[in-house]
Design a protein around this motif. Structure first.
Motif, PDB file in Angstrom:
ATOM      1  N   VAL A  28       0.834  -1.205   0.000  1.00 32.01           N
ATOM      2  CA  VAL A  28       0.000   0.000   0.000  1.00 32.01           C
ATOM      3  C   VAL A  28       0.871   1.260   0.000  1.00 32.01           C
ATOM      4  O   VAL A  28       0.614   2.205  -0.750  1.00 32.01           O
ATOM      5  CB  VAL A  28      -0.955  -0.013   1.213  1.00 32.01           C
ATOM      6  N   LEU A  29       1.903   1.286   0.843  1.00 29.28           N
ATOM      7  CA  LEU A  29       2.780   2.457   0.881  1.00 29.28           C
ATOM      8  C   LEU A  29       3.514   2.642  -0.443  1.00 29.28           C
ATOM      9  O   LEU A  29       3.752   3.785  -0.874  1.00 29.28           O
ATOM     10  CB  LEU A  29       3.791   2.327   2.022  1.00 29.28           C
ATOM     11  N   ALA A  30       3.880   1.539  -1.101  1.00 29.40           N
ATOM     12  CA  ALA A  30       4.549   1.640  -2.401  1.00 29.40           C
ATOM     13  C   ALA A  30       3.648   2.270  -3.451  1.00 29.40           C
ATOM     14  O   ALA A  30       4.132   2.835  -4.432  1.00 29.40           O
ATOM     15  CB  ALA A  30       5.005   0.251  -2.865  1.00 29.40           C
ATOM     16  N   HIS A  31       2.322   2.210  -3.231  1.00 32.08           N
ATOM     17  CA  HIS A  31       1.362   2.829  -4.157  1.00 32.08           C
ATOM     18  C   HIS A  31       0.935   4.225  -3.692  1.00 32.08           C
ATOM     19  O   HIS A  31       0.009   4.811  -4.280  1.00 32.08           O
ATOM     20  CB  HIS A  31       0.130   1.931  -4.312  1.00 32.08           C
ATOM     21  N   GLY A  32       1.574   4.751  -2.630  1.00 31.06           N
ATOM     22  CA  GLY A  32       1.225   6.077  -2.147  1.00 31.06           C
ATOM     23  C   GLY A  32      -0.066   6.116  -1.351  1.00 31.06           C
ATOM     24  O   GLY A  32      -0.657   7.188  -1.174  1.00 31.06           O
ATOM     25  N   GLY A  33      -0.511   4.957  -0.857  1.00 31.45           N
ATOM     26  CA  GLY A  33      -1.763   4.900  -0.102  1.00 31.45           C
ATOM     27  C   GLY A  33      -1.533   4.866   1.393  1.00 31.45           C
ATOM     28  O   GLY A  33      -0.411   5.050   1.880  1.00 31.45           O
ATOM     29  N   THR A  34      -2.598   4.630   2.118  1.00 31.59           N
ATOM     30  CA  THR A  34      -2.541   4.529   3.581  1.00 31.59           C
ATOM     31  C   THR A  34      -3.276   3.280   4.019  1.00 31.59           C
ATOM     32  O   THR A  34      -4.200   2.803   3.345  1.00 31.59           O
ATOM     33  CB  THR A  34      -3.184   5.747   4.264  1.00 31.59           C
ATOM     34  N   VAL A  35      -2.885   2.746   5.171  1.00 28.53           N
ATOM     35  CA  VAL A  35      -3.557   1.580   5.730  1.00 28.53           C
ATOM     36  C   VAL A  35      -3.680   1.779   7.234  1.00 28.53           C
ATOM     37  O   VAL A  35      -2.745   2.234   7.885  1.00 28.53           O
ATOM     38  CB  VAL A  35      -2.788   0.271   5.399  1.00 28.53           C
ATOM     39  N   ALA A  93      -5.456   0.096  10.982  1.00 27.25           N
ATOM     40  CA  ALA A  93      -6.089  -1.013  11.688  1.00 27.25           C
ATOM     41  C   ALA A  93      -6.775  -0.471  12.923  1.00 27.25           C
ATOM     42  O   ALA A  93      -6.332   0.520  13.515  1.00 27.25           O
ATOM     43  CB  ALA A  93      -5.052  -2.067  12.082  1.00 27.25           C
ATOM     44  N   GLY A  94      -7.856  -1.086  13.317  1.00 29.12           N
ATOM     45  CA  GLY A  94      -8.572  -0.649  14.499  1.00 29.12           C
ATOM     46  C   GLY A  94      -9.578  -1.680  14.938  1.00 29.12           C
ATOM     47  O   GLY A  94      -9.697  -2.763  14.346  1.00 29.12           O
ATOM     48  N   ALA A  95     -10.312  -1.351  15.993  1.00 30.44           N
ATOM     49  CA  ALA A  95     -11.319  -2.263  16.529  1.00 30.44           C
ATOM     50  C   ALA A  95     -12.665  -2.000  15.862  1.00 30.44           C
ATOM     51  O   ALA A  95     -13.032  -0.849  15.599  1.00 30.44           O
ATOM     52  CB  ALA A  95     -11.436  -2.094  18.038  1.00 30.44           C
ATOM     53  N   ARG A  96     -13.395  -3.047  15.607  1.00 30.57           N
ATOM     54  CA  ARG A  96     -14.763  -2.934  15.105  1.00 30.57           C
ATOM     55  C   ARG A  96     -15.671  -2.715  16.311  1.00 30.57           C
ATOM     56  O   ARG A  96     -15.553  -3.436  17.315  1.00 30.57           O
ATOM     57  CB  ARG A  96     -15.133  -4.210  14.368  1.00 30.57           C
ATOM     58  N   PRO A  97     -16.592  -1.716  16.260  1.00 28.04           N
ATOM     59  CA  PRO A  97     -17.431  -1.436  17.430  1.00 28.04           C
ATOM     60  C   PRO A  97     -18.175  -2.658  17.957  1.00 28.04           C
ATOM     61  O   PRO A  97     -18.335  -2.824  19.166  1.00 28.04           O
ATOM     62  CB  PRO A  97     -18.410  -0.374  16.910  1.00 28.04           C
ATOM     63  N   GLU A  98     -18.633  -3.529  17.061  1.00 29.86           N
ATOM     64  CA  GLU A  98     -19.387  -4.709  17.489  1.00 29.86           C
ATOM     65  C   GLU A  98     -18.488  -5.862  17.893  1.00 29.86           C
ATOM     66  O   GLU A  98     -18.970  -6.937  18.264  1.00 29.86           O
ATOM     67  CB  GLU A  98     -20.327  -5.177  16.365  1.00 29.86           C
ATOM     68  N   GLY A  99     -17.190  -5.691  17.845  1.00 32.63           N
ATOM     69  CA  GLY A  99     -16.245  -6.755  18.159  1.00 32.63           C
ATOM     70  C   GLY A  99     -15.523  -7.205  16.909  1.00 32.63           C
ATOM     71  O   GLY A  99     -16.098  -7.255  15.818  1.00 32.63           O
ATOM     72  N   GLY A 100     -14.253  -7.531  17.058  1.00 29.92           N
ATOM     73  CA  GLY A 100     -13.467  -7.927  15.902  1.00 29.92           C
ATOM     74  C   GLY A 100     -12.534  -6.808  15.478  1.00 29.92           C
ATOM     75  O   GLY A 100     -12.386  -5.801  16.160  1.00 29.92           O
ATOM     76  N   ALA A 101     -11.895  -7.006  14.331  1.00 33.17           N
ATOM     77  CA  ALA A 101     -10.920  -6.036  13.824  1.00 33.17           C
ATOM     78  C   ALA A 101     -11.442  -5.393  12.545  1.00 33.17           C
ATOM     79  O   ALA A 101     -12.272  -5.958  11.830  1.00 33.17           O
ATOM     80  CB  ALA A 101      -9.579  -6.719  13.565  1.00 33.17           C
ATOM     81  N   ARG A 102     -10.920  -4.193  12.287  1.00 35.39           N
ATOM     82  CA  ARG A 102     -11.300  -3.441  11.083  1.00 35.39           C
ATOM     83  C   ARG A 102     -10.033  -2.915  10.421  1.00 35.39           C
ATOM     84  O   ARG A 102      -9.211  -2.262  11.071  1.00 35.39           O
ATOM     85  CB  ARG A 102     -12.211  -2.284  11.435  1.00 35.39           C
ATOM     86  N   PHE A 103      -9.877  -3.211   9.139  1.00 33.59           N
ATOM     87  CA  PHE A 103      -8.738  -2.721   8.368  1.00 33.59           C
ATOM     88  C   PHE A 103      -9.256  -1.887   7.208  1.00 33.59           C
ATOM     89  O   PHE A 103     -10.227  -2.263   6.543  1.00 33.59           O
ATOM     90  CB  PHE A 103      -7.906  -3.890   7.830  1.00 33.59           C
ATOM     91  N   GLU A 104      -8.591  -0.761   6.971  1.00 37.43           N
ATOM     92  CA  GLU A 104      -8.985   0.094   5.847  1.00 37.43           C
ATOM     93  C   GLU A 104      -7.753   0.459   5.023  1.00 37.43           C
ATOM     94  O   GLU A 104      -6.760   0.958   5.546  1.00 37.43           O
ATOM     95  CB  GLU A 104      -9.665   1.376   6.318  1.00 37.43           C
ATOM     96  N   LEU A 105      -7.848   0.180   3.715  1.00 35.09           N
ATOM     97  CA  LEU A 105      -6.830   0.588   2.762  1.00 35.09           C
ATOM     98  C   LEU A 105      -7.405   1.724   1.921  1.00 35.09           C
ATOM     99  O   LEU A 105      -8.551   1.654   1.486  1.00 35.09           O
ATOM    100  CB  LEU A 105      -6.466  -0.561   1.813  1.00 35.09           C
ATOM    101  N   VAL A 106      -6.631   2.775   1.728  1.00 33.22           N
ATOM    102  CA  VAL A 106      -7.028   3.847   0.824  1.00 33.22           C
ATOM    103  C   VAL A 106      -5.942   3.970  -0.227  1.00 33.22           C
ATOM    104  O   VAL A 106      -4.785   4.255   0.086  1.00 33.22           O
ATOM    105  CB  VAL A 106      -7.224   5.183   1.566  1.00 33.22           C
ATOM    106  N   LEU A 107      -6.326   3.751  -1.494  1.00 30.07           N
ATOM    107  CA  LEU A 107      -5.384   3.788  -2.606  1.00 30.07           C
ATOM    108  C   LEU A 107      -5.722   4.961  -3.508  1.00 30.07           C
ATOM    109  O   LEU A 107      -6.883   5.150  -3.871  1.00 30.07           O
ATOM    110  CB  LEU A 107      -5.454   2.475  -3.400  1.00 30.07           C
ATOM    111  N   PRO A 108      -4.732   5.773  -3.865  1.00 27.40           N
ATOM    112  CA  PRO A 108      -5.017   6.934  -4.721  1.00 27.40           C
ATOM    113  C   PRO A 108      -5.374   6.500  -6.140  1.00 27.40           C
ATOM    114  O   PRO A 108      -4.966   5.429  -6.610  1.00 27.40           O
ATOM    115  CB  PRO A 108      -3.706   7.716  -4.685  1.00 27.40           C
ATOM    116  N   LEU A 109      -6.138   7.362  -6.814  1.00 30.46           N
ATOM    117  CA  LEU A 109      -6.540   7.032  -8.185  1.00 30.46           C
ATOM    118  C   LEU A 109      -5.348   7.010  -9.128  1.00 30.46           C
ATOM    119  O   LEU A 109      -5.354   6.265 -10.099  1.00 30.46           O
ATOM    120  CB  LEU A 109      -7.574   8.047  -8.678  1.00 30.46           C
TER     121      LEU A 109
END
Length: 532
Positions: free
Chosen positions: A507-514, A516-532
Motif C-alpha cells: 500500500v505504501l509503495a502505491h502512495g496509499g494509507t492503511v 487497523a482498528g477495533a470494530r465497534p461490534e467486536g473484531g478487527a477493522r482494516f482500511e486501505l485507501v489507494l489513490p486514483l
C-alpha cells in the motif's frame, strides 16, 4: 482661569454650564452653579463646607475623599490624574463622577468640575471582562471554541453579537448570540439554517471595506446596516424585534495577515468609547485563532516527526531482515527443493503402505508450508517497484475470495461484499495489489469463527478508493493497532506475522494509507485507501 475676565461675567458663564462645578476657598465652597445645586438639592445661596460636601460621597469613597477635601481646604496641590468616585444625589441615585480641578481666579481658590463618568465606568467594566476572556481564549485549542467563548463574553456584557466568517468571496454567519425569534424568522424566510446562508462580499460592501481598511466601523443606525444585508421582509422582521436606537460595530478579525471575518456587535448602549474596547477584543480573537493554528501546526509537525522516526526504524529493521532473509532463502530453498523432489519420488512408490503414505503426505505439507514462509519473508523485504496499469479493486477482492475459498487451513465464514457502483479504476501494480488484498482477506478469514461474517466494502472516497475489511474475531486487544503491520508481530499462535507487513509495504509503495482498528461490534477493522 484668566484674571482678565470680569468676575460677574465669569460667574455667569460658570452658572449656566451643564457640568456640576464649585469653587472652594479654604474649608468652604464659595460658589456653586445650577447643575451642582440641582444634583445635590442645595438651596439658592447654600454653600456647605468642604467636609459637608465630601460627606455626600459613598461610604466606600470616604477613605480617599476626606484627605482630598483637607488638601483642598489647605490649598495644597491635588493629584494631576482625574479621580473617580460615587456621590449620592438629591434623588437618592448614585452618580459616578470624575473630579477635575483647576486654579481659581485668585491663588487661594480652586475650581472643581464633576464630570459624569458612567460611560467611562462601563468601558472599564467591558475592558476588564474582555481582557479576562482573552486570557481564556489563549488556552483554547480549537477555532470554534475560540469563537464561541468570544461571542458569549461579548453577549454577557449586554450586546447582541455574531461573527461573519470570510470564505473566499462569500461571508456567512458563524457563532452568534441574537434574539432566537429573529434567527427563526430569518431562517424561515431564507429556507435554510442561518449558518448555511452564504452572502457574496459584493452584497456587503461595508464589511468588505472594514476588511480592506483593517479598521472597525461604528454605525449609529444599526438597522441601516441590517437593510444592506438582508431582503426587506427579513430586515423588517428583525427591526420589529430589536430595541429602537440600536447602534452597530463591525470590527475586522485577522489571523496573521489574512482576513478571517468580522465581529459584528449591536446594542442601544453601544458607544464609540466601548466600541474601541470591542475593536481591540477583535484583534485579541485573531491572536487566539493564530495561537490555535500554531499549536495545530506544531502537533502536525510532531506527528510527522514521529511518523518519519517510525519509518526510519522500520527501514532499518527491514534492512537487517533483508540480509537475514537472503541467507535463509539461499540456505533453505535448495534443501527444500531436494525434499520436495524426494517426496514426489516416494509418492510414486507403491510399497509404502498406509502409514508410509501418510508420513510422506505430512512431509510434503510441512515442506510446502516452510516454502510459503520463505516466500512471504522474501515478499516482506524485497524492493517493490510497482508497474502501474488500470486496476479495479473490487475485481481483485473477488479474485482473492476465489483463491482462498475451500482452503482446508482456513475457516469458512460468510463473506459479504458491498461494492459501490461508482468505484473507478486505480493506477497500480495488479500483481502486488492482488498479493496485498489476498493477505488481508486471509488474515480476516483466519481471525473469524466458522459461522461468523467477514464484511468487505469498496467505496470511492476523496483520496481515491477505500477498501474496508471487517472480521468478527478477537480483535487487536491491548496493543497499538499499527503494530500489527510490523514483521513477525503475532496475534494468533499459529500465525507467521508477515502477511500484514506485506500489505502495508504494498500500500505504501502505491502512495496509499492503511489503518487497523477495533470494530465497534467486536473484531478487527482494516482500511486501505489507494489513490486514483
Amino acid at each position: 482661569m484668566s484674571t482678565d475676565t470680569p468676575p460677574a461675567t465669569l460667574d455667569g458663564l460658570l452658572q449656566v454650564l451643564p457640568v456640576p462645578l464649585f469653587v472652594v476657598r479654604g474649608d468652604r465652597l464659595v460658589f456653586t452653579n445650577d447643575a451642582l445645586r440641582t444634583m445635590l438639592g442645595l438651596r439658592e445661596g447654600e454653600l456647605p463646607t468642604i467636609l459637608e460636601f465630601s460627606a455626600r460621597f459613598s461610604p466606600d469613597e470616604i477613605a480617599w475623599v476626606e484627605p482630598l477635601a483637607r488638601a483642598l481646604a489647605r490649598g495644597e496641590p491635588l493629584p494631576e490624574q482625574p479621580t473617580w468616585g460615587r456621590m449620592r444625589g438629591a434623588d437618592g441615585r448614585q452618580h459616578l463622577l470624575t473630579l477635575l480641578h483647576a486654579p481659581g481666579r485668585v491663588p487661594e481658590e480652586q475650581l472643581v468640575l464633576l464630570l459624569d463618568a458612567e460611560g467611562g465606568d462601563a468601558v472599564r467594566r467591558l475592558s476588564t471582562a474582555l481582557v479576562s476572556t482573552a486570557a481564556e481564549l489563549l488556552r483554547c485549542r480549537d477555532e470554534t471554541a475560540v469563537l464561541e467563548l468570544a461571542v458569549e463574553a461579548v453577549h454577557r456584557q449586554g450586546f447582541y453579537v455574531s461573527v461573519m466568517l470570510l470564505e473566499g468571496d462569500f461571508l456567512r454567519h458563524g457563532p452568534l448570540r441574537q434574539e432566537p425569534e429573529s434567527v427563526a424568522i430569518a431562517e424561515r424566510l431564507y429556507g435554510q439554517a442561518l449558518h448555511e446562508v452564504r452572502i457574496h462580499r459584493s452584497a456587503m460592501p461595508h464589511l468588505t471595506d472594514v476588511l480592506v481598511r483593517r479598521k472597525a466601523a461604528f454605525h449609529p443606525d444599526a438597522f441601516g446596516m441590517v437593510r444592506k444585508i438582508h431582503p426587506p421582509d427579513v430586515a423588517d422582521s428583525i427591526q420589529s424585534i430589536y430595541p429602537p436606537g440600536s447602534r452597530a460595530l463591525d470590527a475586522p478579525i485577522f489571523v496573521g495577515d489574512e482576513p478571517f471575518g468580522v465581529l459584528a456587535v449591536q446594542s442601544p448602549t453601544l458607544t464609540p468609547a466601548n466600541a474601541g474596547a470591542l475593536e481591540l477584543f477583535a484583534q485579541l480573537i485573531g491572536g487566539a485563532l493564530e495561537n490555535v493554528r500554531h499549536h495545530r501546526a506544531a502537533e502536525e509537525r510532531l506527528a510527522e516527526v514521529s511518523r518519519l522516526q517510525g519509518e526510519l526504524v522500520a527501514s532499518e529493521r527491514l534492512t537487517a531482515l533483508g540480509e537475514a532473509a537472503g541467507v535463509v532463502a539461499h540456505e533453505v530453498r535448495n534443501p527444500l527443493g531436494a525434499i520436495l523432489n524426494t517426496v514426489a519420488v516416494l509418492k510414486r512408490e507403491s510399497r509404502l503402505g498406509p502409514s508410509g503414505a501418510a508420513a510422506v503426505e505430512m512431509l510434503e505439507e510441512e515442506a510446502i508450508r516452510l516454502e510459503d514462509i520463505v516466500r512471504d519473508l522474501l515478499d516482506t523485504v524485497r524492493p517493490l517497484e510497482p508497474r502501474p496499469r488500470p486496476v479495479h479493486v473490487g475485481e481483485l477482492v473477488h479474485r482473492a475470495i476465489g483463491q482462498l475459498h475451500g482452503r482446508e487451513d482456513l475457516p469458512t465464514p460468510r463473506v459479504a461484499v458491498d461494492e459501490a457502483p461508482d468505484v473507478p479504476d486505480i493506477s497500480g501494480d495488479e500483481t502486488l495489489l492482488q498479493l496485498a488484498i489476498t493477505h488481508l482477506m486471509r488474515n480476516a478469514l483466519q481471525a473469524s469463527p466458522a459461522k461468523g461474517t467477514v464484511r468487505v466494502a469498496v467505496r470511492r472516497v476523496p483520496q481515491g478508493v477505500s477498501l474496508v475489511v471487517e472480521d468478527e474475531g478477537p480483535g487487536i486487544p491491548g496493543v497499538d493497532p499499527q503494530r500489527v503491520f510490523e514483521p513477525f508481530f503475532l496475534t494468533r499462535a499459529n500465525g507467521r506475522g508477515l502477511g500484514l507487513a506485506i500489505v502495508r509495504r504494498v500500500v505504501l509503495a502505491h502512495g496509499g494509507t492503511v489503518r487497523a482498528g477495533a470494530r465497534p461490534e467486536g473484531g478487527a477493522r482494516f482500511e486501505l485507501v489507494l489513490p486514483l
